[in-house]
Structure formats: C-alpha cells, structure tokens
Design a protein around this motif. Structure first.
Motif, PDB file in Angstrom:
ATOM      1  N   LEU A 135      21.585  40.884  61.010  1.00 43.40           N
ATOM      2  CA  LEU A 135      22.244  40.041  62.012  1.00 43.40           C
ATOM      3  C   LEU A 135      22.782  40.888  63.160  1.00 43.40           C
ATOM      4  CD1 LEU A 135      24.221  37.601  59.673  1.00 43.40           C
ATOM      5  CD2 LEU A 135      22.200  37.052  61.031  1.00 43.40           C
ATOM      6  N   GLU A 136      23.375  42.019  62.820  1.00 45.24           N
ATOM      7  CA  GLU A 136      23.954  42.883  63.860  1.00 45.24           C
ATOM      8  C   GLU A 136      22.867  43.536  64.699  1.00 45.24           C
ATOM      9  OE1 GLU A 136      26.934  46.751  64.312  1.00 45.24           O
ATOM     10  OE2 GLU A 136      26.503  45.895  62.335  1.00 45.24           O
ATOM     11  N   ALA A 137      21.835  44.077  64.034  1.00 44.64           N
ATOM     12  CA  ALA A 137      20.797  44.798  64.762  1.00 44.64           C
ATOM     13  C   ALA A 137      19.980  43.874  65.651  1.00 44.64           C
ATOM     14  CB  ALA A 137      19.887  45.531  63.785  1.00 44.64           C
ATOM     15  N   ALA A 138      19.683  42.653  65.157  1.00 44.01           N
ATOM     16  CA  ALA A 138      18.876  41.701  65.924  1.00 44.01           C
ATOM     17  C   ALA A 138      19.718  40.907  66.916  1.00 44.01           C
ATOM     18  CB  ALA A 138      18.164  40.741  64.980  1.00 44.01           C
ATOM     19  N   ASP A 139      21.042  41.040  66.811  1.00 42.96           N
ATOM     20  CA  ASP A 139      21.968  40.332  67.707  1.00 42.96           C
ATOM     21  C   ASP A 139      21.762  38.819  67.635  1.00 42.96           C
ATOM     22  OD1 ASP A 139      24.041  40.075  69.512  1.00 42.96           O
ATOM     23  OD2 ASP A 139      22.763  40.305  71.278  1.00 42.96           O
ATOM     24  N   ILE A 140      21.715  38.298  66.406  1.00 42.25           N
ATOM     25  CA  ILE A 140      21.619  36.856  66.196  1.00 42.25           C
ATOM     26  C   ILE A 140      22.735  36.429  65.258  1.00 42.25           C
ATOM     27  CG2 ILE A 140      19.118  36.808  66.556  1.00 42.25           C
ATOM     28  CD1 ILE A 140      18.788  36.668  63.516  1.00 42.25           C
ATOM     29  N   ASP A 141      22.995  35.107  65.200  1.00 39.99           N
ATOM     30  CA  ASP A 141      24.011  34.616  64.282  1.00 39.99           C
ATOM     31  C   ASP A 141      23.364  34.122  62.993  1.00 39.99           C
ATOM     32  OD1 ASP A 141      22.944  32.079  64.863  1.00 39.99           O
ATOM     33  OD2 ASP A 141      24.444  31.687  66.405  1.00 39.99           O
ATOM     34  N   LEU A 169      12.179  42.966  63.590  1.00 40.02           N
ATOM     35  CA  LEU A 169      11.487  42.707  64.850  1.00 40.02           C
ATOM     36  C   LEU A 169      11.296  41.207  65.071  1.00 40.02           C
ATOM     37  CD1 LEU A 169      10.089  43.784  67.326  1.00 40.02           C
ATOM     38  CD2 LEU A 169       8.040  44.208  65.955  1.00 40.02           C
ATOM     39  N   ILE A 170      10.917  40.478  64.022  1.00 39.59           N
ATOM     40  CA  ILE A 170      10.752  39.026  64.137  1.00 39.59           C
ATOM     41  C   ILE A 170      12.085  38.374  64.519  1.00 39.59           C
ATOM     42  CG2 ILE A 170      10.331  36.903  62.824  1.00 39.59           C
ATOM     43  CD1 ILE A 170       8.294  38.563  61.167  1.00 39.59           C
ATOM     44  N   GLY A 175      15.267  35.534  68.242  1.00 46.64           N
ATOM     45  CA  GLY A 175      16.591  35.400  68.865  1.00 46.64           C
ATOM     46  C   GLY A 175      16.509  35.431  70.376  1.00 46.64           C
ATOM     47  N   LYS A 176      15.656  36.289  70.909  1.00 50.37           N
ATOM     48  CA  LYS A 176      15.480  36.352  72.365  1.00 50.37           C
ATOM     49  C   LYS A 176      14.911  35.046  72.902  1.00 50.37           C
ATOM     50  CE  LYS A 176      13.375  39.117  76.042  1.00 50.37           C
ATOM     51  NZ  LYS A 176      12.592  40.351  76.350  1.00 50.37           N
ATOM     52  N   MET A 177      13.936  34.478  72.165  1.00 47.29           N
ATOM     53  CA  MET A 177      13.351  33.215  72.600  1.00 47.29           C
ATOM     54  C   MET A 177      14.375  32.091  72.560  1.00 47.29           C
ATOM     55  SD  MET A 177       9.492  33.394  70.982  1.00 47.29           S
ATOM     56  CE  MET A 177       8.840  32.120  72.087  1.00 47.29           C
ATOM     57  N   ALA A 178      15.280  32.153  71.592  1.00 45.82           N
ATOM     58  CA  ALA A 178      16.318  31.121  71.493  1.00 45.82           C
ATOM     59  C   ALA A 178      17.219  31.138  72.724  1.00 45.82           C
ATOM     60  CB  ALA A 178      17.135  31.325  70.219  1.00 45.82           C
ATOM     61  N   THR A 179      17.487  32.340  73.248  1.00 42.61           N
ATOM     62  CA  THR A 179      18.321  32.416  74.457  1.00 42.61           C
ATOM     63  C   THR A 179      17.593  31.867  75.681  1.00 42.61           C
ATOM     64  OG1 THR A 179      17.586  34.662  75.047  1.00 42.61           O
ATOM     65  CG2 THR A 179      19.450  34.468  73.530  1.00 42.61           C
ATOM     66  N   LEU A 180      16.255  31.774  75.575  1.00 45.88           N
ATOM     67  CA  LEU A 180      15.453  31.258  76.682  1.00 45.88           C
ATOM     68  C   LEU A 180      15.070  29.793  76.487  1.00 45.88           C
ATOM     69  CD1 LEU A 180      13.102  34.358  77.131  1.00 45.88           C
ATOM     70  CD2 LEU A 180      15.072  33.727  78.550  1.00 45.88           C
ATOM     71  N   GLY A 181      15.647  29.170  75.451  1.00 47.57           N
ATOM     72  CA  GLY A 181      15.467  27.732  75.267  1.00 47.57           C
ATOM     73  C   GLY A 181      14.447  27.320  74.226  1.00 47.57           C
ATOM     74  N   ILE A 182      13.811  28.277  73.559  1.00 46.19           N
ATOM     75  CA  ILE A 182      12.843  27.950  72.510  1.00 46.19           C
ATOM     76  C   ILE A 182      13.470  28.302  71.166  1.00 46.19           C
ATOM     77  CG2 ILE A 182      10.567  28.426  71.541  1.00 46.19           C
ATOM     78  CD1 ILE A 182       9.570  29.032  74.304  1.00 46.19           C
TER      79      ILE A 182
END
Length: 241
Positions: A135-141, A169-170, A175-182
């Motif tokens: 969670l910490e490394a991927a910066d997701i909740d 990596l997944i 997580g990055k896609m979630a910040t972009l709306g997906i």
C-alpha cells in the motif's frame, strides 16, 4: 488460460518447495531447507514413510526467513523470535529496519520504447512485500487494493501472505489509472483479455516444452510481439479518432 489455484490444504514435497523458492533465491539448496527445519524455523508434516510435506503457509514462512536473511541480514535467532511473535498473533514492528520499496519499471530496450522479449523473461527477484508495504510503495489505499483483488487484477494463492514485484507494479499502475478516472472495476476486461492472450501463447508454446531454452525464448518473443501489436492497434485507433 489461467491456471487453477491450489487448495489451501495442498502439500508439497521438498523438491517442489525448492522449485517454488529458487526463482527468488537461486543459491537455495535442499540442504539449506533441511537446515532451516532443524533450526525450528519451519515444521513440515511427515508422511508415514517419513517424507516431508509442506503447506503453502510453510512455503511463505520459508520465503520470509530467506528474505530477512538476504535483504535485512537478520540472524536466524532474531528471525525465530519474530516468527514466534507472529505465531502468537503479535505483528512485529519492522519499521526500524527502514526498508524502502520502489515501484519497478517495465523493462524496455527497443528504440521505440515498447516491451521486448526481456520484459517477459526477466525474473521476479526477491521482492516480497507485506500488505502494508505494498500500500505504501504503490501509494494506494486499502479500498483500492481490495478492488484490485476483487477483480483479479492481482491473483494470489490461498494463504499467500506476501506480494510480488509484479503485484507492486500492477497496484501502482491501477492506482495511477484510478487518479485519472478509470477505477479497478472498469479494468475487469483487462484480466479477461490477458487470460485469452496467455491461452493463445500456451497453444503456441505448451508449458511442457518450456524447460527448453529455445522454447522459453520463443514464448518471450511471442509475448512481446503480441503486446507490441496491441499497443500499435490502440495507438492507431486513438490517432484516427
């Protein structure tokens, strides 16, 4: 086609355990596994004939021991103490070891920046992360990770405690896609598409033949070519839209 996950009650012989762990710990030997048992770090079941039978929980326990030795240089005495605490239900505080995890990159070496055969032939390395470390490394909740696992973007065996390099990596990419709306739920088709692609590759290079270096290299090259084709098809459609 994705492989069925083993049952939690599955038991492995010591040779199979070595096969499970050697990709991450190439220097591991049968003698080392027996030594760790003698030191009381793992207690596999014994058959009536005296053969060792390991559960997947035993395998993950061994992975933890080897990882702490290799990455944190812990002596076996300290590892045993930590395992005793875990067995009593006490989660040890590992923060004092100050281990930082970094999100890996997809390997590319071609001039156009697309994945190559090396992307699919590289090993996982010794990366094994706890849930909190992931969670910490991927910066997701935690909610995002639960969704990622619910839609099988990350798959783990029953009782598997740790996450791999690819899992990290997944999680980071989703997580990055979630910040972009997906959101993860929008990506369930990616899992189905990946399974279909793997099925196609398995038809071309059956798993039984992959011990042959030439077959393994062919599989990696086919996988890279498939992903490159997918990338160009999407790029072409976006440019034409």
């Amino acid at each position: 086609m994705s492989q069925a996950l083993p049952e939690p009650s599955a038991r492995l012989g010591i040779g199979k355990v070595l096969d499970e762990l050697r990709p991450d710990f190439p220097e591991l030997t049968l003698s080392k596994l027996r030594y760790l048992e003698q030191e009381g770090l793992v207690e596999p079941e014994r058959t009536a004939s005296g053969y060792r039978k390991y559960s997947y929980a035993d395998v993950e326990r061994l992975r933890f021991v080897l990882r702490m030795q290799k990455e944190r240089f812990w002596p076996l005495g300290h590892i045993r103490q930590v395992l005793d605490e875990i067995d009593r239900g006490v989660l040890p505080d590992l923060a004092d070891d100050d281990v930082a995890w970094f999100v890996p990159e997809v390997t590319v070496s071609s001039a156009d920046g697309m994945p190559t055969a090396a992307t699919f032939s590289e090993g996982q390395g010794a990366t094994r992360l706890s849930r909190d470390e992931l969670l910490e490394a991927a910066d997701i909740d935690a909610e995002t990770l639960e969704a990622i696992e619910e839609f099988q973007l990350i798959r783990r065996r029953p009782q598997q405690r740790y996450y791999s390099r690819d899992d990290l990596l997944i999680a980071s990419l989703v997580g990055k896609m979630a910040t972009l709306g997906i959101e993860p739920r929008h990506l369930r088709g990616f899992r189905a598409a990946a399974d279909r692609e793997v099925s196609l590759l398995e038809q071309a290079v059956p798993s039984a033949s992959r011990t042959n270096p030439n077959a393994a290299a062919t599989l990696a090259e086919l996988a890279a070519t498939l992903v490159r084709l997918h990338t160009v098809l999407v790029r072409n459609e976006l440019r034409g839209s």
